[in-house]
Motif scaffolding. Structure first.
Motif, PDB file in Angstrom:
ATOM      1  N   ASP A   1       7.210   1.293 -12.783  1.00  0.00           N
ATOM      2  CA  ASP A   1       6.035   1.729 -11.995  1.00  0.00           C
ATOM      3  C   ASP A   1       5.265   2.819 -12.736  1.00  0.00           C
ATOM      4  O   ASP A   1       4.027   2.802 -12.768  1.00  0.00           O
ATOM      5  N   MET A   2       5.989   3.757 -13.328  1.00  0.00           N
ATOM      6  CA  MET A   2       5.313   4.877 -14.003  1.00  0.00           C
ATOM      7  C   MET A   2       4.491   4.384 -15.204  1.00  0.00           C
ATOM      8  O   MET A   2       3.370   4.843 -15.444  1.00  0.00           O
ATOM      9  N   LEU A   3       5.040   3.423 -15.929  1.00  0.00           N
ATOM     10  CA  LEU A   3       4.323   2.906 -17.108  1.00  0.00           C
ATOM     11  C   LEU A   3       3.103   2.091 -16.671  1.00  0.00           C
ATOM     12  O   LEU A   3       2.030   2.195 -17.272  1.00  0.00           O
ATOM     13  N   ARG A   4       3.273   1.313 -15.597  1.00  0.00           N
ATOM     14  CA  ARG A   4       2.130   0.532 -15.096  1.00  0.00           C
ATOM     15  C   ARG A   4       1.038   1.463 -14.555  1.00  0.00           C
ATOM     16  O   ARG A   4      -0.151   1.230 -14.770  1.00  0.00           O
ATOM     17  N   GLU A   5       1.451   2.539 -13.872  1.00  0.00           N
ATOM     18  CA  GLU A   5       0.451   3.508 -13.367  1.00  0.00           C
ATOM     19  C   GLU A   5      -0.304   4.162 -14.522  1.00  0.00           C
ATOM     20  O   GLU A   5      -1.521   4.347 -14.458  1.00  0.00           O
TER      21      GLU A   5
ATOM     22  N   HIS B   1      -0.886   2.893 -17.371  1.00  0.00           N
ATOM     23  CA  HIS B   1      -1.794   1.885 -17.918  1.00  0.00           C
ATOM     24  C   HIS B   1      -3.043   1.776 -17.045  1.00  0.00           C
ATOM     25  O   HIS B   1      -4.171   1.770 -17.535  1.00  0.00           O
ATOM     26  N   GLN B   2      -2.817   1.728 -15.716  1.00  0.00           N
ATOM     27  CA  GLN B   2      -3.968   1.626 -14.797  1.00  0.00           C
ATOM     28  C   GLN B   2      -4.875   2.845 -14.901  1.00  0.00           C
ATOM     29  O   GLN B   2      -6.091   2.745 -14.766  1.00  0.00           O
ATOM     30  N   ALA B   3      -4.272   4.008 -15.166  1.00  0.00           N
ATOM     31  CA  ALA B   3      -5.060   5.247 -15.270  1.00  0.00           C
ATOM     32  C   ALA B   3      -5.797   5.324 -16.612  1.00  0.00           C
ATOM     33  O   ALA B   3      -6.615   6.219 -16.826  1.00  0.00           O
ATOM     34  N   GLY B   4      -5.460   4.411 -17.524  1.00  0.00           N
ATOM     35  CA  GLY B   4      -6.168   4.335 -18.805  1.00  0.00           C
ATOM     36  C   GLY B   4      -5.792   5.434 -19.793  1.00  0.00           C
ATOM     37  O   GLY B   4      -6.574   5.741 -20.694  1.00  0.00           O
ATOM     38  N   THR B   5      -4.585   6.010 -19.653  1.00  0.00           N
ATOM     39  CA  THR B   5      -4.169   7.055 -20.601  1.00  0.00           C
ATOM     40  C   THR B   5      -3.728   6.416 -21.926  1.00  0.00           C
ATOM     41  O   THR B   5      -3.420   5.214 -21.980  1.00  0.00           O
TER      42      THR B   5
ATOM     43  N   GLU C   1      -0.421   2.423 -24.882  1.00  0.00           N
ATOM     44  CA  GLU C   1       0.674   2.132 -25.824  1.00  0.00           C
ATOM     45  C   GLU C   1       1.774   1.351 -25.097  1.00  0.00           C
ATOM     46  O   GLU C   1       2.264   0.342 -25.595  1.00  0.00           O
ATOM     47  N   ALA C   2       2.145   1.841 -23.899  1.00  0.00           N
ATOM     48  CA  ALA C   2       3.223   1.179 -23.142  1.00  0.00           C
ATOM     49  C   ALA C   2       2.857  -0.273 -22.848  1.00  0.00           C
ATOM     50  O   ALA C   2       3.679  -1.181 -23.003  1.00  0.00           O
TER      51      ALA C   2
END
Ligand code: B4P
Length: 189
Positions: free
Chosen positions: A33-37, A39-43, A48-49
């Motif tokens: 969930d943290m990696l998908r979040e 990604h969604q936040a565009g960091t 990279e993840a």
């Protein structure tokens, strides 16, 4: 309590973690969930993840460990934490040991949720997340065997691994997990 959920993709780690965090009243820390979040936040980290999880590869240990270390340093983790999908490699497990030792918090239990491969494909086909297509699931299962399965031995040696049958309804699986939790809470264990 500090508990790890480990298992192949689609084993039900996230499904059971939702129930267990309410039952125990502890923080739920899902690296997926943290990696998908992120990604969604565009960091940058999220981008990279995503270049790994979108093709079914594990995200590099350094990236994941950094994300977990930051979350674990927050005050709400002091009373207990449920690690869902972390660690996934022996290197991550060693990092987690170091982080917990630093904070004087022992790991109480590792629950390995087990399901047959055929069921992985069935479950993920009906969920339909972008990384749930057949080719990516094959790759994720390969990564699980090569990199995550060795964790069972790592934790078995420490005497904190419990295997739970992940087949049947989510309610049936949760009852099995609760039994393991209650046994672990007893002082004789
Ligand atoms: P995760 O988000 O952890 O995804 P998962 O392994 O697919 O999910 P899980 O086992 O939680 O399945 P769920 O309960 O949702 O990881 C995704 C990706 O992120 C990884 O491939 C990797 O690239 C990356 N990643 C994450 N953590 C990492 C780490 N530590 N290191 C490196 N990379 C990392 O259930 C799946 C489906 O089955 C759902 O549709 C659910 O409804 C269904 N289901 C669950 N229980 C069921 C049951 N009993 N019966 C029928 N269906 C059931």
């Amino acid at each position: 309590m500090r508990i790890v959920f480990v298992g192949p993709p689609g084993a039900g780690k996230g499904t059971q973690a939702q129930r267990l965090k309410d039952y125990l009243g502890i923080v739920h820390l899902s690296t997926g969930d943290m990696l998908r979040e992120a990604h969604q936040a565009g960091t940058d980290l999220g981008r990279e993840a995503a270049s790994y999880f979108q093709v079914g590869k594990l995200v590099p240990d350094k990236v994941v460990v950094g994300v977990v270390a930051e979350r674990l340093s927050k005050a709400d983790c002091a009373d207990g934490c449920l690690f869902d999908g972390f660690p996934r490699t022996v290197a991550q497990a060693e990092s987690l040991d170091a982080m917990l030792a630093n904070q004087g918090m022992p790991l109480d239990l590792v629950v390995a949720i087990e399901i047959p491969h055929e069921e992985v494909y069935q479950r993920l086909a009906s969920r339909g997340r972008p990384d749930d297509n057949v080719a990516t699931v094959q790759q994720r299962l390969g990564q699980f065997h090569a990199l995550t399965e060795p964790l069972a031995e790592y934790y078995e040696r420490r005497g904190i691994l419990r295997r739970v049958d992940g087949t049947g309804s989510p309610e049936q699986v949760f009852e099995r997990i609760k039994r393991v939790i209650e046994l672990t809470k007893q002082p004789s264990n």
